[in-house]
Structure formats: structure tokens, C-alpha cells
Enzyme design. Structure first.
Site, PDB file in Angstrom:
ATOM      1  N   LYS A  71       4.281   5.808   8.592  1.00 43.17           N
ATOM      2  CA  LYS A  71       3.216   5.438   7.644  1.00 43.17           C
ATOM      3  C   LYS A  71       1.994   4.860   8.375  1.00 43.17           C
ATOM      4  O   LYS A  71       0.855   5.198   8.053  1.00 43.17           O
ATOM      5  CB  LYS A  71       3.785   4.434   6.631  1.00 43.17           C
ATOM      6  CG  LYS A  71       2.774   3.811   5.702  1.00 43.17           C
ATOM      7  CD  LYS A  71       2.092   4.808   4.792  1.00 43.17           C
ATOM      8  CE  LYS A  71       1.086   4.102   3.887  1.00 43.17           C
ATOM      9  NZ  LYS A  71       0.176   5.064   3.271  1.00 43.17           N
ATOM     10  N   LYS A 100      -5.328  -4.057   7.520  1.00 44.45           N
ATOM     11  CA  LYS A 100      -3.962  -4.517   7.795  1.00 44.45           C
ATOM     12  C   LYS A 100      -3.136  -3.383   8.427  1.00 44.45           C
ATOM     13  O   LYS A 100      -2.431  -3.587   9.419  1.00 44.45           O
ATOM     14  CB  LYS A 100      -3.325  -4.977   6.486  1.00 44.45           C
ATOM     15  CG  LYS A 100      -1.811  -5.070   6.505  1.00 44.45           C
ATOM     16  CD  LYS A 100      -1.154  -4.881   5.123  1.00 44.45           C
ATOM     17  CE  LYS A 100      -1.450  -3.636   4.377  1.00 44.45           C
ATOM     18  NZ  LYS A 100      -0.441  -2.935   3.656  1.00 44.45           N
TER      19      LYS A 100
HETATM   20  P1  NAD Z   1      -2.875  -3.991  -5.245  1.00 47.78           P
HETATM   21  O1  NAD Z   1      -3.550  -5.170  -4.660  1.00 47.78           O
HETATM   22  O2  NAD Z   1      -3.572  -3.145  -6.251  1.00 47.78           O
HETATM   23  O3  NAD Z   1      -1.472  -4.431  -5.907  1.00 47.78           O
HETATM   24  C1  NAD Z   1      -0.678  -5.463  -5.421  1.00 47.78           C
HETATM   25  C2  NAD Z   1      -0.013  -6.153  -6.603  1.00 47.78           C
HETATM   26  O4  NAD Z   1       0.813  -7.204  -6.085  1.00 47.78           O
HETATM   27  C3  NAD Z   1      -1.015  -6.811  -7.563  1.00 47.78           C
HETATM   28  O5  NAD Z   1      -0.685  -6.503  -8.910  1.00 47.78           O
HETATM   29  C4  NAD Z   1      -0.846  -8.303  -7.287  1.00 47.78           C
HETATM   30  O6  NAD Z   1      -1.106  -9.126  -8.421  1.00 47.78           O
HETATM   31  C5  NAD Z   1       0.609  -8.357  -6.881  1.00 47.78           C
HETATM   32  N1  NAD Z   1       0.931  -9.545  -6.088  1.00 47.78           N
HETATM   33  C6  NAD Z   1       0.219 -10.106  -5.087  1.00 47.78           C
HETATM   34  N2  NAD Z   1       0.849 -11.200  -4.619  1.00 47.78           N
HETATM   35  C7  NAD Z   1       1.990 -11.314  -5.345  1.00 47.78           C
HETATM   36  C8  NAD Z   1       3.062 -12.239  -5.334  1.00 47.78           C
HETATM   37  N3  NAD Z   1       3.099 -13.275  -4.489  1.00 47.78           N
HETATM   38  N4  NAD Z   1       4.053 -12.066  -6.223  1.00 47.78           N
HETATM   39  C9  NAD Z   1       4.053 -11.016  -7.107  1.00 47.78           C
HETATM   40  N5  NAD Z   1       3.052 -10.110  -7.156  1.00 47.78           N
HETATM   41  C10 NAD Z   1       2.040 -10.249  -6.280  1.00 47.78           C
HETATM   42  O7  NAD Z   1      -2.422  -3.101  -3.976  1.00 47.78           O
HETATM   43  P2  NAD Z   1      -2.016  -1.557  -3.951  1.00 47.78           P
HETATM   44  O8  NAD Z   1      -3.220  -0.751  -3.592  1.00 47.78           O
HETATM   45  O9  NAD Z   1      -1.219  -1.216  -5.158  1.00 47.78           O
HETATM   46  O10 NAD Z   1      -1.078  -1.537  -2.643  1.00 47.78           O
HETATM   47  C11 NAD Z   1       0.234  -2.078  -2.672  1.00 47.78           C
HETATM   48  C12 NAD Z   1       0.919  -1.659  -1.372  1.00 47.78           C
HETATM   49  O11 NAD Z   1       0.974  -0.220  -1.306  1.00 47.78           O
HETATM   50  C13 NAD Z   1       0.178  -2.128  -0.122  1.00 47.78           C
HETATM   51  O12 NAD Z   1       1.125  -2.493   0.866  1.00 47.78           O
HETATM   52  C14 NAD Z   1      -0.609  -0.903   0.305  1.00 47.78           C
HETATM   53  O13 NAD Z   1      -0.876  -0.903   1.692  1.00 47.78           O
HETATM   54  C15 NAD Z   1       0.327   0.216  -0.107  1.00 47.78           C
HETATM   55  N6  NAD Z   1      -0.330   1.494  -0.400  1.00 47.78           N
HETATM   56  C16 NAD Z   1      -1.465   1.560  -1.156  1.00 47.78           C
HETATM   57  C17 NAD Z   1      -2.048   2.813  -1.407  1.00 47.78           C
HETATM   58  C18 NAD Z   1      -3.318   2.957  -2.242  1.00 47.78           C
HETATM   59  O14 NAD Z   1      -3.919   4.039  -2.216  1.00 47.78           O
HETATM   60  N7  NAD Z   1      -3.765   1.947  -2.972  1.00 47.78           N
HETATM   61  C19 NAD Z   1      -1.455   3.979  -0.905  1.00 47.78           C
HETATM   62  C20 NAD Z   1      -0.269   3.879  -0.180  1.00 47.78           C
HETATM   63  C21 NAD Z   1       0.279   2.635   0.079  1.00 47.78           C
END
Ligand code: NAD
Length: 297
Positions: free
Chosen positions: A172, A241
């Protein structure tokens, strides 16, 4: 196979649609997020609200996590109110991007509580999460894979990379370094064309039929740079990150990553100039700023 009762922690841009797919497939899903609004959205789709990660793990056999950073994942997994403390769950299945070294730490911590770690970082963005067309890079023991495979199959194409914690994360991180590099280099090429007087739409069409085409030229530029919206759906802080972890891991393995280190610094600049919540396509805005042109069409 018997339908597993599931938990989902982190209902953001990715976790929201992914938990929605599990609900649509008929699973019972107990959810938790620090954002009440995110929980409300999931409950409206049929999810059950829980008050803590521990409470999720008391209600579910397998707990999925989609969280922003490795440190937050660690707290959710191994903290005082974490998944490790929940009586029912046997498996924590992380679908975030949290890096190979944290994967090993959490796998060891969960094992002390008789629980199993499975990682499944994903690629394909919000669109892939919504439509179930993600690439899924699973690493966990074979016996655990048999349990998690039917769950993650709801999200897209499943690859079982290996049995050791961290191997899916390595794939990844490599992918995300390449995706970020594509944005920056495509922006440089496009800014040169615009400054020379070429219509960026025409230039992009030519590149996309030529050997320079890439994920930025085919997808991110048409959707988020040419319209000037810079809203592809992936935060600069998260891309930064990922590339930081990628370069660190590469160096740990004794593999120099000169190009990756440059992209890491470009993301550091984008992060400080446009903010951690900006979209990672703002790397193109940076290049626009440096070159004095806008790539619009
Ligand atoms: P995001 O910030 O939209 O979602 C994260 C969620 O986690 C939010 O709803 C937030 O409120 C919650 N959160 C934060 N701290 C918390 C805690 N202590 N307890 C409970 N909930 C908590 O992020 P995202 O874009 O959905 O990405 C999530 C993961 O997926 C990341 O690791 C990212 O690198 C990975 N990712 C994202 C994408 C993308 O296109 N957005 C693609 C592949 C992978």
C-alpha cells in the site's frame, strides 16, 4: 459460512461507504466514531451505535477500523477503552493505511489478549469504497484469511499478500508513493504546457493516449485540477503520512528512495502551505504558484 457480527470504527470518507456496503449486504454492524454526525449517518443506514471501541468489541466477532493515523489506531486497538479489552471480538481487521511497523506492534499487543490482527489496506478512493471496486491488500495467517475474506470481498478485489503483519502495508505504501509522485510530476508537465500556450484539456487528452499517462492524468486532473475544485477526496495530511512511512520503511529495508524522499518534501510544503485538511491534489496548486499559471480547462 455463518454470517459474522461485525464492528466498524472510523466512519469517515472511506469507512462511511465501506460500513454502508456491509449493512447493505445484510451484516449486523455495531459502530463507533468520535464524530456523532458520522455515527448518526451509519445508524440511519441500519448500524447499531456503541459508546466506545471496547463496546464495539464486546458486540462483534470481527472489528474493522478505518482511522486517520497509526497512533489513533494504536489507541483504538490497545488503549484502556480499546478493542483488546472487548470480550467478544477475536479479530481486528484494519482497513486504514497505518504502516508496517505499527502493524507489527498491534499484532503483538492483540496476541497478548488472545486476539488476532489482520490488515487490509485498500486503494481506489471514495469511488471504489462506494462501488465496491477497491484493491484490497490483505496480510494475516491463512486461518484468519478464511474468516476475513468473505467480509472484505464486499469492498472489491482481494489479494492475500502474505501471513506476516506489515506485508499488505508495504504494498500500500509503495502504491501511494507512486500515486502522489504522479500528481506532482503531472502538474510540472502540465504547467509547462499551459505556460507555452497549450490548452490543458488538449494536452491531457494527448498524454492519456500516450506513454506518459498515469493515475493523475487519467483521473485526478480531469476531476479535481482542471475544474479548479481540488476536492478529489484524499487529505494532504494522509498522503504526507503515507509517503513519510514509505520512505522510512524503504530506508529501514536498506533500499534508497531518492524520488520518494523528494515527494515527501513536496507534501511537507503542501501541508504547511494549504493545511493538513486540504486535498492532496493541492500539490498541483503549489506547482501553479511556482510557475505563475493555472492548469484549468
Ligand atoms: P477520514 O478522516 O475521512 O475518516 C476518519 C474517521 O475516523 C473520521 O470519521 C473520524 O471522525 C474518525 N476518527 C478519528 N479519530 C478517531 C478516534 N480516536 N476514534 C474513533 N474515530 C476516530 O479519513 P479517510 O479518508 O476515510 O481515511 C481513513 C483511512 O483510510 C486512512 O488511513 C487513509 O490513509 C486510508 N485511505 C483513504 C483513502 C481515501 O481516498 N480517502 C483511500 C485509501 C485509504
Amino acid at each position: 459460512m455463518e454470517q459474522q457480527t461485525l464492528g466498524f470504527i472510523g466512519l469517515g470518507r472511506m469507512g462511511g461507504p465501506m460500513s454502508g456496503r456491509l449493512l447493505a449486504a445484510g451484516h449486523d454492524v455495531t459502530v463507533y466514531d468520535v464524530s456523532e454526525a458520522a455515527i448518526d449517518r451509519a445508524v440511519a443506514q441500519g448500524a447499531i451505535r456503541a459508546a466506545s471501541p471496547k463496546a464495539v468489541a464486546a458486540a462483534a466477532d470481527v472489528v474493522l477500523t478505518s482511522l486517520p493515523t497509526p497512533q489513533i489506531l494504536k489507541e483504538i486497538a490497545l488503549g484502556a477503552d480499546g478493542v483488546a479489552q472487548g470480550s467478544r471480538a477475536k479479530i481486528l481487521l484494519d482497513v486504514s493505511t497505518t504502516g508496517p511497523s505499527m502493524a507489527k506492534t498491534i499484532a503483538a499487543g492483540l496476541a497478548e489478549h488472545g486476539k488476532q490482527w489482520a490488515e487490509c489496506p485498500v486503494s481506489g478512493g471514495i469511488k471504489g469504497a462506494t462501488e465496491g471496486t477497491l484493491a484490497l491488500m490483505v496480510s494475516c495467517p491463512n486461518a484468519t484469511f478464511e474468516i476475513v475474506q468473505p467480509i472484505v470481498a464486499n469492498f472489491g478485489k482481494v489479494f492475500h499478500v502474505g501471513e506476516e503483519p506489515g506485508l499488505g502495508e508495504v504494498v500500500k505504501l509503495a502504491n501511494n508513493m507512486l500515486a502522489a509522485a504522479a500528481i506532482f510530476l503531472t502538474a510540472e508537465a502540465m504547467a509547462m504546457g499551459v505556460k507555452a500556450g497549450i490548452d490543458p484539456r488538449v494536452m491531457l487528452d494527448i498524454i492519456n493516449l500516450s506513454t506518459g499517462r498515469n493515475s493523475a492524468s487519467q483521473d485526478k486532473f480531469p476531476r479535481a485540477v482542471l475544474p479548479g475544485t481540488f476536492d478529489f477526496g484524499f487529505a494532504t495530511a494522509l498522503s504526507y503520512k503515507d509517503v513519510r512511512m514509505c520512505v522510512d520503511e524503504s530506508e529501514t529495508l536498506g533500499v534508497p528512495m531518492v524520488g520518494g524522499a523528494l515527494i515527501r518534501q513536496i507534501l511537507a510544503i503542501t501541508n504547511s502551505k494549504y493545511g493538513p485538511d486540504s486535498d492532496f491534489t493541492c500539490m498541483a496548486k503549489l506547482v501553479e504558484d511556482w510557475s505563475g499559471v493555472e492548469i484549468r480547462g
